[in-house]
Design an enzyme around this catalytic site. Structure first.
Site: not given
Length: 168
Positions: A27, A72
């Site tokens: 990531y 999210e």
């Protein structure tokens, strides 16, 4: 009393971090400012996903440690701890079941697909939640300045072969 100002986030703001979780996922996170991060997922369950302007909560935990948390549009919740002194990162991701069932639906630039992400989130299923709780090694840190729109501006598969060594 702590020997640091808990409200001073300047040591973290503007940092671009690349890290590899113990499970092999790669990531990238850019702490754009005190309220926003951009991130790019190089590989793993939802690899090739990238996001700009994700609203977050940042808390300074120690002189070189902060915690960043967010929810999210997909319904995923994330809470990470970044330790800049020891170059490690600990993250907990709470994935709704629909993402485990169809991870391909999240790939690409999320910002262009917000209504679709919200549709998938509402359609579910949400439960059972999959909790991924992993440590990661930070393999790259660079101060890129605050609110730099050029840090994360494409999918991981569009980066040059020598990334991140090509960064100025």
């Amino acid at each position: 009393m702590p020997h640091f100002d808990r409200k001073d986030l300047s040591h973290f703001l503007g940092r671009q971090l690349i890290f590899t979780y113990d499970n092999g996922w790669n990531y990238e996170l850019y702490i754009k400012n005190e309220n926003i991060v951009d991130y790019r997922i190089h590989n793993g369950l939802i690899g090739q996903r990238w996001v700009k302007s994700q609203s977050v909560h940042i808390a300074r935990i120690a002189a070189e440690i902060c915690k960043i948390s967010w929810t999210e549009p997909t319904g995923t919740n994330v809470s990470i701890i970044i330790n800049l002194k020891d170059n490690f990162y600990q993250g907990t991701i709470f994935f709704p079941r629909w993402i485990l069932n169809h991870p391909e639906r999240t790939r690409g630039f999320q910002n262009d697909n917000l209504p679709l992400m919200e549709f998938y989130r509402e359609a579910g299923p949400t439960y059972p939640i999959e909790i991924i709780d992993e440590f990661a090694n930070i393999t790259f840190i660079k101060d890129r300045g605050i609110d730099n729109e050029d840090v994360i501006n494409c999918a991981a598969n569009e980066l040059p072969a020598d990334f991140p060594n090509n960064l100025v």
